[in-house]
Design a protein around this motif. Structure first.
Motif, short mmCIF file in Angstrom:
data_model
loop_
_atom_site.label_atom_id
_atom_site.label_comp_id
_atom_site.label_asym_id
_atom_site.label_seq_id
_atom_site.Cartn_x
_atom_site.Cartn_y
_atom_site.Cartn_z
N SER A 1 111.16 -3.49 -37.26
CA SER A 1 111.12 -4.70 -36.44
C SER A 1 111.98 -4.54 -35.20
O SER A 1 111.57 -4.92 -34.09
N LEU A 2 113.17 -3.96 -35.37
CA LEU A 2 114.07 -3.75 -34.23
C LEU A 2 113.50 -2.73 -33.27
O LEU A 2 113.63 -2.87 -32.04
N ASP A 3 112.85 -1.70 -33.79
CA ASP A 3 112.23 -0.70 -32.93
C ASP A 3 111.12 -1.34 -32.10
O ASP A 3 110.99 -1.07 -30.90
N ALA A 4 110.32 -2.22 -32.74
CA ALA A 4 109.25 -2.90 -32.01
C ALA A 4 109.82 -3.89 -31.00
O ALA A 4 109.35 -3.98 -29.86
N LEU A 5 110.86 -4.63 -31.39
CA LEU A 5 111.48 -5.61 -30.50
C LEU A 5 112.08 -4.95 -29.26
O LEU A 5 112.03 -5.52 -28.17
N SER A 6 112.63 -3.75 -29.43
CA SER A 6 113.28 -3.05 -28.31
C SER A 6 112.33 -2.10 -27.58
O SER A 6 112.77 -1.34 -26.72
N ASN A 7 111.06 -2.12 -27.94
CA ASN A 7 110.06 -1.24 -27.33
C ASN A 7 110.40 0.23 -27.54
O ASN A 7 110.32 1.05 -26.63
N GLY A 8 110.80 0.55 -28.77
CA GLY A 8 111.01 1.95 -29.15
C GLY A 8 112.33 2.53 -28.72
O GLY A 8 112.43 3.75 -28.53
N ARG A 9 113.37 1.70 -28.63
CA ARG A 9 114.67 2.21 -28.16
C ARG A 9 115.68 2.43 -29.28
O ARG A 9 116.85 2.69 -29.01
N LEU A 10 115.27 2.35 -30.54
CA LEU A 10 116.22 2.42 -31.64
C LEU A 10 116.44 3.84 -32.14
O LEU A 10 115.51 4.60 -32.38
N SER A 11 117.72 4.19 -32.29
CA SER A 11 118.14 5.42 -32.97
C SER A 11 118.98 4.99 -34.17
O SER A 11 119.96 4.26 -34.01
N LEU A 12 118.59 5.45 -35.35
CA LEU A 12 119.30 5.08 -36.57
C LEU A 12 120.20 6.22 -37.01
O LEU A 12 119.73 7.23 -37.54
N GLY A 13 121.50 6.08 -36.76
CA GLY A 13 122.45 6.99 -37.37
C GLY A 13 122.73 6.48 -38.78
O GLY A 13 123.12 5.32 -38.96
N LEU A 14 122.49 7.30 -39.77
CA LEU A 14 122.59 6.88 -41.17
C LEU A 14 123.49 7.82 -41.95
O LEU A 14 123.49 9.03 -41.74
N GLY A 15 124.26 7.25 -42.87
CA GLY A 15 125.12 8.04 -43.74
C GLY A 15 125.40 7.31 -45.03
O GLY A 15 124.96 6.17 -45.23
N VAL A 16 126.16 7.94 -45.91
CA VAL A 16 126.42 7.36 -47.23
C VAL A 16 127.67 6.49 -47.24
O VAL A 16 127.87 5.68 -48.14
N GLY A 17 128.56 6.64 -46.26
CA GLY A 17 129.78 5.85 -46.23
C GLY A 17 130.86 6.41 -47.13
O GLY A 17 130.57 7.14 -48.09
N GLY A 18 132.11 6.05 -46.83
CA GLY A 18 133.22 6.57 -47.62
C GLY A 18 134.22 5.53 -48.07
O GLY A 18 135.19 5.87 -48.75
N ARG A 19 134.00 4.26 -47.70
CA ARG A 19 134.92 3.20 -48.07
C ARG A 19 134.39 2.47 -49.32
O ARG A 19 133.45 1.68 -49.23
N LEU B 1 101.10 -1.78 -47.69
CA LEU B 1 101.87 -1.46 -46.49
C LEU B 1 103.03 -2.43 -46.28
O LEU B 1 102.98 -3.58 -46.69
N ILE B 2 104.07 -1.93 -45.63
CA ILE B 2 105.18 -2.76 -45.16
C ILE B 2 105.27 -2.58 -43.65
O ILE B 2 105.43 -1.46 -43.17
N GLY B 3 105.16 -3.67 -42.91
CA GLY B 3 105.19 -3.58 -41.46
C GLY B 3 106.41 -4.26 -40.89
O GLY B 3 107.27 -4.70 -41.64
N PRO B 4 106.49 -4.29 -39.57
CA PRO B 4 105.50 -3.91 -38.56
C PRO B 4 105.48 -2.41 -38.29
O PRO B 4 106.34 -1.68 -38.80
N THR B 5 104.52 -1.99 -37.48
CA THR B 5 104.45 -0.58 -37.09
C THR B 5 105.51 -0.31 -36.01
O THR B 5 105.55 -1.00 -35.00
N PRO B 6 106.37 0.68 -36.22
CA PRO B 6 107.35 1.01 -35.18
C PRO B 6 106.67 1.50 -33.91
O PRO B 6 105.58 2.07 -33.96
N VAL B 7 107.31 1.28 -32.78
CA VAL B 7 106.78 1.80 -31.52
C VAL B 7 106.88 3.32 -31.49
O VAL B 7 105.95 3.99 -31.04
N GLN B 8 108.01 3.85 -31.98
CA GLN B 8 108.16 5.30 -32.04
C GLN B 8 107.32 5.86 -33.19
O GLN B 8 107.46 5.41 -34.33
N PRO B 9 106.43 6.79 -32.93
CA PRO B 9 105.57 7.33 -33.98
C PRO B 9 106.39 7.89 -35.14
O PRO B 9 107.32 8.67 -34.94
#
Length: 298
Positions: free
Chosen positions: A84-102, A142-150
């Motif tokens: 949803s955020l990728d679609a809202l921002s017109n494909g501007r989202l980068s997801l940095g993801l990790g497991v966390g340590g706290r 399916l779970i949507g929406p479709t992201p702008v970034q392929p």
């Protein structure tokens, strides 16, 4: 090397209007991305909600979680929120993801801490499936929406251990490091990430991102130190002091830090402020605007 700036969402006095103004200033400046970190047991804003708000205030700058602690979240809901955020921002989202340590964040969720690595693997698999437009299974669909970034938002894996870093080759578009120490330490992590990328048979190279702290202006050194000691106190006083020693608090120190990261092949440097003042955007923009870097096309 691109240079981005983090949002000041970890400061108690950072209001929603202030954060939106910060985002507008960054979007008008020379920055490549707006970053945000993820904490739960802390008086900060939720990263995805804030990025959604900032997305409506900006037009060109990318939006990045650096990093989002994925195992604190439900995988299906997180996939839908990110799409949803990728679609809202017109494909501007980068997801940095990790497991966390706290561990305290996991107790607050609540979520299991001991098996977070295994669950993160499962999340990456499910989210990749959802973003590619495949049904979850024969019954759910399916779970949507479709992201702008392929194929979904850009995924940057944040990791320190070799076993965790191997996820870069299996699931990521790149690697995001925490630049809390010398650039040589980050260089070693970058080379490891490239090794796992190649071992997985991936073409090209992973995108390499690093985050670091800065504070600019008269009398900022003590404020920056106090902020870092509070933020990283859970690591112990010695480790927190070491991290504080690598915060750039003068234009000269910051320019040196920028060059060090450029020299090790960093694609994007994400700079986080140590105090919530709008002049930190202006002061950084003056330095970045004079730096030798070329804006990347995504």
């Amino acid at each position: 090397m691109n240079i981005g700036i983090e949002l000041p969402t970890t400061f108690p006095n950072a209001t929603a209007p202030f954060i939106r103004e910060w985002g507008r200033l960054a979007d008008a400046g020379p920055f490549s991305s707006l970053g945000i970190i993820d904490r739960l047991a802390y008086p900060n804003f939720d990263p995805l909600i804030i990025l959604a708000a900032v997305a409506t205030e900006t037009r060109r700058i990318r939006l990045m979680t650096g990093i989002l602690v994925a195992p604190l979240h439900n995988a299906g809901i997180l996939a839908k929120q990110a799409a949803s955020l990728d679609a809202l921002s017109n494909g501007r989202l980068s997801l940095g993801l990790g497991v966390g340590g706290r561990e305290v964040d996991f107790r607050a969720a609540p979520a299991s801490f001991s098996d977070r690595g295994r669950r993160f693997e499962q999340q990456l698999e499910l989210m990749t499936r959802i973003w590619s437009g495949q049904p979850v299974d024969d019954e759910i669909g399916l779970i949507g929406p479709t992201p702008v970034q392929p194929g979904g938002p850009e995924v940057l894996i944040g990791a320190g251990s070799p076993s965790a870093m191997a996820r870069v080759g299996r699931w990521g578009n790149g690697y995001i490091a925490a630049g809390l120490g010398p650039s040589q330490q980050v260089n070693e992590q970058f080379r490891q990430a490239e090794k796992y990328w190649q071992s997985a048979g991936r073409r090209g190279k992973p995108r390499l991102v690093v985050g670091a702290y800065y504070a600019l202006g008269p009398g900022v050194a003590e404020c920056a130190k106090a902020y870092i000691l509070d933020t990283y106190g859970f690591l112990g006083p010695i480790a927190a002091q070491q991290i504080a020693s690598f915060v750039a608090t003068t234009p000269e120190a910051l320019q040196t830090r920028i060059q060090e990261f450029a020299d090790i092949g960093t694609d994007e440097l994400l700079l986080a402020p140590c105090l919530p003042e709008l002049d930190q955007v202006h002061r950084l923009a003056e330095i970045v605007g004079n730096a030798s870097y070329k804006e990347r096309s995504y």
